[in-house]
Design an enzyme around this catalytic site. Sequence first.
Site, short mmCIF file in Angstrom:
data_model
loop_
_atom_site.label_atom_id
_atom_site.label_comp_id
_atom_site.label_asym_id
_atom_site.label_seq_id
_atom_site.Cartn_x
_atom_site.Cartn_y
_atom_site.Cartn_z
N ARG A 108 0.62 -1.28 0.04
CA ARG A 108 -0.19 0.07 -0.23
C ARG A 108 0.79 1.32 0.17
NH1 ARG A 108 -1.33 1.80 4.68
NH2 ARG A 108 -2.14 -0.17 5.44
N TYR B 178 -16.93 17.15 -14.79
CA TYR B 178 -17.47 16.00 -15.00
C TYR B 178 -18.32 15.82 -13.66
CZ TYR B 178 -17.61 10.89 -13.39
OH TYR B 178 -17.91 9.90 -12.84
N ASP C 76 -7.66 19.08 -14.38
CA ASP C 76 -8.10 17.75 -14.87
C ASP C 76 -7.89 17.49 -16.38
OD1 ASP C 76 -9.25 15.52 -15.79
OD2 ASP C 76 -11.12 15.62 -14.23
N LYS D 22 -9.62 6.53 -18.82
CA LYS D 22 -9.89 7.05 -20.01
C LYS D 22 -8.93 6.51 -21.20
CE LYS D 22 -13.73 8.12 -17.97
NZ LYS D 22 -13.55 8.42 -16.74
N1 PLP Z 1 -12.46 13.44 -14.62
C1 PLP Z 1 -13.12 13.24 -15.65
C2 PLP Z 1 -12.98 14.39 -16.83
C3 PLP Z 1 -13.72 12.25 -15.94
O1 PLP Z 1 -14.50 12.06 -17.23
C4 PLP Z 1 -13.95 11.15 -15.06
C5 PLP Z 1 -14.74 10.08 -15.40
O2 PLP Z 1 -15.70 9.83 -16.24
C6 PLP Z 1 -13.44 11.24 -13.81
C7 PLP Z 1 -12.53 12.46 -13.75
C8 PLP Z 1 -13.34 10.22 -12.67
O3 PLP Z 1 -12.48 9.30 -12.88
P1 PLP Z 1 -12.80 7.44 -12.60
O4 PLP Z 1 -14.09 7.19 -13.29
O5 PLP Z 1 -11.33 6.95 -13.12
O6 PLP Z 1 -12.97 7.80 -11.02
#
Ligand code: PLP
Length: 380
Positions: free
Chosen positions: A51, A103, A175, A200
């Site tokens: 961990r 998101y 992000d 993604k």
């Molecule tokens: N940031 C964006 C732009 C996203 O589209 C997503 C998920 O769709 C996330 C963060 C969150 O990521 P995760 O689904 O891997 O937790």
Amino acid sequence: MTKQGPGFETLAVHAGQDPDPATGAVVPPLHLATTYAQEGVGRHKGYEYSRTGNPTRATLETTLATLEGAEHGVAFASGMAAEDAVLRSLSPGEHLVVGDDVYGGTWRLIARVLERYGIEHSAVDLRDRDALSDAWTSATRLVWIETPTNPLLRIVDIEGVCELAHRRGGRVVVDNTFATPYLQQPIRFGADVVVHSATKYLGGHSDVVGGAALTDDKEMAAHLRFIQNAAGAVPSPFDCYLVQRGLKTLAVRMDRQCASAMAVAEFLAAHPAVASVRYPGLSSDEGHALAARQMRAFGAMVSFTLEGGEQQALEVAARTGVFTLAESLGAVESLIEHPARMTHLSVAGSLLEVDPSLLRLSVGLETLDDLVADLSRALS
Ligand code: PLP
């Protein structure tokens, strides 16, 4: 994106991935061990418990940091876990400014989890520098940018926001999930932290959930490592291996996916059933000039609204075949989704509520003619 030293593709294949010294294996080994032998108490080879640190994870963290041009990389079990770790740098009574098109899960974390712990927020359109300035309070410590935004694909000026935030003593988080480090490197524009949903484009094959935070800021890096170990939302070694493998083809996947997305956006823009198209690659797009400055190419996400409103949007989403109706994005399969009822359901009734006539496409690697024919059939 001029830089000294090896190019992006070379780094994606090699950074942190020297052949294994014990065997010569060209693929970093998958270290499944949870614990590591110590020669004496506290005397070990850098690993004690998985961990806290794991060699497969460390390899991925090095590659990701290198690709983002950052000093430090910290991997997490999901994008949300990475976001949560960054946001835990805030204390009760402090405030953050978040873009008003992010998101839905990011919004949920900020509005429904952090708020319970006394961390306040304002949501503003970060394209509007005056709005950011007006939202700033003496308690503001952080600005949270998505660019391109999700799902409206607006472009935010990272450098401009960083200038304002830094002048006022705040940090900026970007992000970078939609753009990936291949298309955009926020740290070069002054961002303090980059976060990713590795689920993604980085993984790229719809077979791993993961996340990461990358930074040059020593204090933030120490905080992230502390939370990674203390809260324990770590990716498994196999998850790290899958993301590592995905990274090797990121550049070629993005090149093709961006080119196909541009063609799909042009097709949609000319279609009579389509009311508006959002894609920063279109020269008519409001964010086009800024995207051309800030990004290598315009990404592979396309959003559009239907003349026939929500009902038509739902019908089109149900009729495509090559575009699979599903959440998520960024992988080899093309996907279609209805943000208002799917990825952004958690913002319903809030400032961030999404137009129900909007559909979002993640353009994948299928033959372009098949993608266009699929949309053409579904729209007719
Ligand atoms: N940031 C964006 C732009 C996203 O589209 C997503 C998920 O769709 C996330 C963060 C969150 O990521 P995760 O689904 O891997 O937790």
